[in-house]
Scaffold this active site. Sequence first.
Site, short mmCIF file in Angstrom:
data_model
loop_
_atom_site.label_atom_id
_atom_site.label_comp_id
_atom_site.label_asym_id
_atom_site.label_seq_id
_atom_site.Cartn_x
_atom_site.Cartn_y
_atom_site.Cartn_z
N ASN A 30 0.84 -1.20 0.00
CA ASN A 30 0.00 0.00 0.00
C ASN A 30 0.88 1.25 0.00
O ASN A 30 1.95 1.29 0.61
CB ASN A 30 -1.01 0.00 1.15
CG ASN A 30 -0.42 -0.17 2.52
OD1 ASN A 30 0.59 -0.85 2.69
ND2 ASN A 30 -1.03 0.44 3.52
N GLU A 32 0.27 5.26 0.64
CA GLU A 32 -0.70 6.27 1.07
C GLU A 32 -0.35 7.65 0.54
O GLU A 32 0.82 7.98 0.34
CB GLU A 32 -0.77 6.27 2.61
CG GLU A 32 -1.31 4.94 3.12
CD GLU A 32 -1.55 4.91 4.61
OE1 GLU A 32 -1.08 5.81 5.33
OE2 GLU A 32 -2.21 3.94 5.06
N CYS A 41 -4.03 0.73 -2.61
CA CYS A 41 -3.94 -0.49 -1.82
C CYS A 41 -2.91 -1.45 -2.41
O CYS A 41 -2.60 -1.40 -3.60
CB CYS A 41 -5.29 -1.21 -1.78
SG CYS A 41 -6.56 -0.37 -0.85
N GLU A 43 -3.18 -4.62 -3.00
CA GLU A 43 -3.70 -5.56 -4.01
C GLU A 43 -3.71 -4.92 -5.39
O GLU A 43 -3.28 -5.53 -6.38
CB GLU A 43 -5.13 -5.99 -3.64
CG GLU A 43 -5.22 -6.77 -2.34
CD GLU A 43 -5.47 -5.88 -1.12
OE1 GLU A 43 -4.96 -4.73 -1.12
OE2 GLU A 43 -6.14 -6.33 -0.19
N CYS A 82 -10.51 -4.56 0.19
CA CYS A 82 -11.54 -3.51 0.20
C CYS A 82 -12.38 -3.60 -1.08
O CYS A 82 -12.06 -4.35 -2.01
CB CYS A 82 -10.88 -2.13 0.31
SG CYS A 82 -10.19 -1.51 -1.23
N CYS A 85 -10.55 -2.90 -4.42
CA CYS A 85 -9.67 -4.01 -4.81
C CYS A 85 -10.48 -5.20 -5.29
O CYS A 85 -10.05 -5.94 -6.19
CB CYS A 85 -8.76 -4.40 -3.65
SG CYS A 85 -7.51 -3.14 -3.32
N1 THU Z 1 -5.40 -1.27 2.41
C1 THU Z 1 -4.88 -2.15 1.49
O1 THU Z 1 -3.71 -2.02 1.10
N2 THU Z 1 -5.68 -3.11 1.02
C2 THU Z 1 -7.00 -3.30 1.36
O2 THU Z 1 -7.68 -4.13 0.77
C3 THU Z 1 -7.55 -2.52 2.47
C4 THU Z 1 -6.76 -1.34 2.90
C5 THU Z 1 -4.55 -0.19 2.90
C6 THU Z 1 -4.99 1.19 2.46
C7 THU Z 1 -4.45 2.06 3.56
O3 THU Z 1 -3.11 2.40 3.25
C8 THU Z 1 -4.46 1.17 4.80
O4 THU Z 1 -4.58 -0.17 4.31
C9 THU Z 1 -5.58 1.46 5.77
O5 THU Z 1 -6.80 1.46 5.13
#
Ligand code: THU
Length: 127
Positions: A30, A32, A41, A43, A82, A85
Amino acid sequence: MRVAAHAPYSRFRVGAAVLDAEGRLHSGCNVESASFGLTLCAERNALSTRVADLGRGGGAGLEDPVVVVAIRTDAETPTAPCGACRQWLAEFAPRAVVVAEAADGSTATWAVDELLPNAFRGDQLGG
Ligand code: THU
């Protein structure tokens, strides 16, 4: 790949790896953004890395199935992808098994169809 995460805001680090039918592994973490909604994300990062790794252009090679999508976090229980994704998984890895692993090594497994039933796909665009 989790260790590569750029997660200064949530501190929630996620790694993902995509295994294709040819045995190639494509990974992502991930990333940000200070504009939180623009966060990428792990994925989707791994799935887009696969597109770049194939290096063929025009989507060639994407028809080869993705077999497994592995997700790893430091959470106490396995975390499912999420919604955004799940849409990407339905498009880029429709037949994959998704395996999420938590910090203690416990896992949860889903089929993509189970995560996003009746998914919208490009072949429905028509035109
Ligand atoms: N996140 C992912 O990388 N994958 C997901 O399917 C859910 C959330 C990350 C996004 C963000 O950087 C952190 O997790 C908190 O939401």
